[in-house]
Design a protein around this motif. Sequence first.
Motif, mmCIF file in Angstrom:
data_model
loop_
_atom_site.group_PDB
_atom_site.id
_atom_site.type_symbol
_atom_site.label_atom_id
_atom_site.label_comp_id
_atom_site.label_asym_id
_atom_site.label_seq_id
_atom_site.Cartn_x
_atom_site.Cartn_y
_atom_site.Cartn_z
ATOM 1 N N ILE A 327 -45.974 -14.600 40.371
ATOM 2 C CA ILE A 327 -44.348 -14.077 40.297
ATOM 3 C C ILE A 327 -43.660 -13.959 40.918
ATOM 4 O O ILE A 327 -44.337 -13.531 42.173
ATOM 5 C CB ILE A 327 -44.525 -13.059 39.076
ATOM 6 C CG1 ILE A 327 -45.297 -13.644 37.888
ATOM 7 C CG2 ILE A 327 -43.200 -13.024 38.323
ATOM 8 C CD1 ILE A 327 -45.569 -14.913 37.208
ATOM 9 N N THR A 328 -42.467 -14.235 41.057
ATOM 10 C CA THR A 328 -41.444 -14.810 41.975
ATOM 11 C C THR A 328 -40.601 -14.260 41.435
ATOM 12 O O THR A 328 -39.558 -14.578 40.566
ATOM 13 C CB THR A 328 -41.276 -15.565 42.653
ATOM 14 O OG1 THR A 328 -42.500 -16.407 43.590
ATOM 15 C CG2 THR A 328 -39.820 -14.974 43.788
ATOM 16 N N ALA A 329 -39.618 -12.842 41.370
ATOM 17 C CA ALA A 329 -39.155 -12.487 40.317
ATOM 18 C C ALA A 329 -38.255 -11.090 41.453
ATOM 19 O O ALA A 329 -38.879 -10.226 41.787
ATOM 20 C CB ALA A 329 -39.383 -11.906 39.242
ATOM 21 N N THR A 330 -37.040 -11.050 40.911
ATOM 22 C CA THR A 330 -36.470 -9.553 40.997
ATOM 23 C C THR A 330 -35.728 -8.544 40.046
ATOM 24 O O THR A 330 -35.092 -9.601 39.109
ATOM 25 C CB THR A 330 -35.209 -9.435 42.025
ATOM 26 O OG1 THR A 330 -35.764 -9.990 42.869
ATOM 27 C CG2 THR A 330 -34.936 -8.984 42.045
ATOM 28 N N PHE A 331 -35.939 -7.515 39.344
ATOM 29 C CA PHE A 331 -36.073 -6.727 38.103
ATOM 30 C C PHE A 331 -35.447 -5.410 38.920
ATOM 31 O O PHE A 331 -35.287 -5.342 39.780
ATOM 32 C CB PHE A 331 -37.080 -6.324 37.987
ATOM 33 C CG PHE A 331 -38.269 -7.252 37.126
ATOM 34 C CD1 PHE A 331 -37.749 -8.171 36.108
ATOM 35 C CD2 PHE A 331 -39.214 -6.872 37.347
ATOM 36 C CE1 PHE A 331 -38.722 -9.062 35.737
ATOM 37 C CE2 PHE A 331 -40.666 -7.794 36.360
ATOM 38 C CZ PHE A 331 -39.730 -8.850 35.695
ATOM 39 N N SER A 332 -34.642 -5.311 38.351
ATOM 40 C CA SER A 332 -33.121 -4.060 38.031
ATOM 41 C C SER A 332 -32.696 -3.690 37.392
ATOM 42 O O SER A 332 -33.662 -2.268 36.897
ATOM 43 C CB SER A 332 -32.553 -4.788 39.615
ATOM 44 O OG SER A 332 -31.599 -5.525 38.207
ATOM 45 N N ARG A 333 -31.847 -3.540 36.630
ATOM 46 C CA ARG A 333 -31.740 -3.077 35.019
ATOM 47 C C ARG A 333 -32.018 -3.879 33.467
ATOM 48 O O ARG A 333 -31.501 -3.341 33.178
ATOM 49 C CB ARG A 333 -29.847 -3.091 35.360
ATOM 50 C CG ARG A 333 -29.924 -2.517 36.092
ATOM 51 C CD ARG A 333 -28.037 -2.109 36.849
ATOM 52 N NE ARG A 333 -27.073 -1.542 37.534
ATOM 53 C CZ ARG A 333 -27.328 0.031 37.874
ATOM 54 N NH1 ARG A 333 -27.815 0.924 36.850
ATOM 55 N NH2 ARG A 333 -27.553 0.366 38.944
ATOM 56 N N GLU A 334 -32.633 -4.395 34.233
ATOM 57 C CA GLU A 334 -33.184 -5.091 32.616
ATOM 58 C C GLU A 334 -33.867 -3.957 31.384
ATOM 59 O O GLU A 334 -34.986 -3.331 32.848
ATOM 60 C CB GLU A 334 -34.163 -6.410 33.102
ATOM 61 C CG GLU A 334 -33.587 -7.702 33.794
ATOM 62 C CD GLU A 334 -34.122 -7.343 35.556
ATOM 63 O OE1 GLU A 334 -32.809 -8.962 35.837
ATOM 64 O OE2 GLU A 334 -33.823 -6.097 35.231
ATOM 65 N N GLU A 338 -36.858 -7.342 28.293
ATOM 66 C CA GLU A 338 -36.037 -8.621 28.461
ATOM 67 C C GLU A 338 -37.262 -8.270 30.318
ATOM 68 O O GLU A 338 -37.208 -9.700 30.271
ATOM 69 C CB GLU A 338 -35.171 -8.210 29.037
ATOM 70 C CG GLU A 338 -33.989 -7.517 27.734
ATOM 71 C CD GLU A 338 -32.446 -7.291 28.823
ATOM 72 O OE1 GLU A 338 -31.254 -7.642 28.068
ATOM 73 O OE2 GLU A 338 -32.386 -6.645 29.784
ATOM 74 N N LYS A 339 -37.650 -8.217 31.046
ATOM 75 C CA LYS A 339 -38.436 -8.401 31.248
ATOM 76 C C LYS A 339 -39.942 -8.419 30.681
ATOM 77 O O LYS A 339 -40.045 -10.149 31.509
ATOM 78 C CB LYS A 339 -39.272 -6.709 32.813
ATOM 79 C CG LYS A 339 -38.223 -6.075 33.128
ATOM 80 C CD LYS A 339 -38.165 -4.306 33.203
ATOM 81 C CE LYS A 339 -37.593 -4.336 34.032
ATOM 82 N NZ LYS A 339 -37.449 -2.235 34.735
ATOM 83 N N LEU A 340 -40.343 -8.089 29.810
ATOM 84 C CA LEU A 340 -42.256 -8.926 29.092
ATOM 85 C C LEU A 340 -40.683 -10.273 28.821
ATOM 86 O O LEU A 340 -42.508 -11.221 29.404
ATOM 87 C CB LEU A 340 -42.040 -8.198 28.021
ATOM 88 C CG LEU A 340 -42.781 -6.658 28.747
ATOM 89 C CD1 LEU A 340 -43.048 -5.826 26.575
ATOM 90 C CD2 LEU A 340 -44.572 -7.203 29.267
ATOM 91 N N ASP A 341 -39.920 -10.402 28.174
ATOM 92 C CA ASP A 341 -39.484 -11.828 27.846
ATOM 93 C C ASP A 341 -39.529 -12.821 29.154
ATOM 94 O O ASP A 341 -40.176 -13.995 28.746
ATOM 95 C CB ASP A 341 -38.455 -11.738 27.175
ATOM 96 C CG ASP A 341 -38.145 -11.463 25.855
ATOM 97 O OD1 ASP A 341 -38.907 -11.159 24.755
ATOM 98 O OD2 ASP A 341 -36.858 -10.920 25.559
ATOM 99 N N LEU A 342 -39.180 -13.080 30.099
ATOM 100 C CA LEU A 342 -39.127 -12.719 31.217
ATOM 101 C C LEU A 342 -40.487 -13.782 32.421
ATOM 102 O O LEU A 342 -40.935 -14.446 32.295
ATOM 103 C CB LEU A 342 -38.215 -12.615 32.438
ATOM 104 C CG LEU A 342 -38.647 -12.896 33.766
ATOM 105 C CD1 LEU A 342 -37.618 -14.650 33.496
ATOM 106 C CD2 LEU A 342 -37.529 -12.066 34.660
#
Length: 368
Positions: A327-334, A338-342
């Motif tokens: 996985i390549t992703a950036t998490f911040s205020r989700e 919303e993180k699980l959906d992505l």
Amino acid sequence: MKNYMSYTLEDFVDDQDFIDWVQGRSDSNDFWPSYAKRFPDKAEVMKQAEQIIRTAQVHTDKVGKREIRLEVEQFLHSARNMKIVNSEVKVFTKTMLSFPNLMRASAIAAVIVFIIGLTWYLLPIEDGNFENSISEVMQNSLAQAKNDTDKPLRVVLNDNSIVVLSPQSSLSYPSVFSGSDRKVYLHGEASFSVTHRSSPFMVYTGEMVTKVMGTRFVVRSFDHDQKISVQVQSGKVSVYSTKPSISANAMEKNGVILTANQAAFFEKDKHQISKTLVANPILVNKDNKSVNFYYDEVPLPVIIRELEKGYGIPIQFDEQSFQGCRITATFSRETLFEKLDLLCKTVSATYEIVDGQIAINGSGCSSL
């Protein structure tokens, strides 16, 4: 000008602005909390005054000064005959009668009830047990905090636990906690920040009981609601019904254990408790790097375990099947969901909430 530095118990209970603040009717909501910080030596007497005012919140018919003074005189006469007149009682009765702002129907009724009950209680008691009897009566008396405003009302209990009452809600509680547990009775909604002690803290809401040692949680139980809910913010909570479930499933338990970000719903008509997650889970470990972190070709199981640790929610999945998912992703205020959906959309997976946990389903990824 009032000399707040030298305020006594009588000054607090005689201060109309303080009374209004305790009962949630004051516009100066910041003054008294800041006063307690500026004069920490007044915190204990301030708390005692708050308990006296709340105990006096009894609604009944008006009674005049003459009637209440007659009751006091009769009480003192009985006490003298038993040769057990105690200075503590004298101070209490004198104090209550010297507060002109509390000589309203509610305060008078509360004093009369106290004196009549105390007189009856003391009649068969010997001299040596008088002081213990006074203490027991005071400990067993319930104060009431009622929020008739449109703003939250903060209540500090004897054990320093903090209760924030939502509008149109009320809480009954002992002026002094004693015995092997701490019991309070809620009608409506409130958030609790319970001080940790060896004695359990128990919130009674109709047929449901929430039992903790020390933690933060929210309870909602209005008459018009079909369900009673408990949402845990931190710590561990035990939720159970005072009546058995009427469900045909004999395997169903009468209670559940909740941890951070978990919730329970009690269905009033079925006397049944179900366990799930709160609507918007919050991070319980804010030092965890999943708060705001950039993932570059990181295996999915690593990210999931970090989310699990950060939110304190168990996440079930086939770790071996998803090990090949990078996985390549950036998490911040989700939000967590919303993180699980992505994440699930990236690997063609789905998730569901089962018994207060998250279960991720999918075929996984082929290892490269």
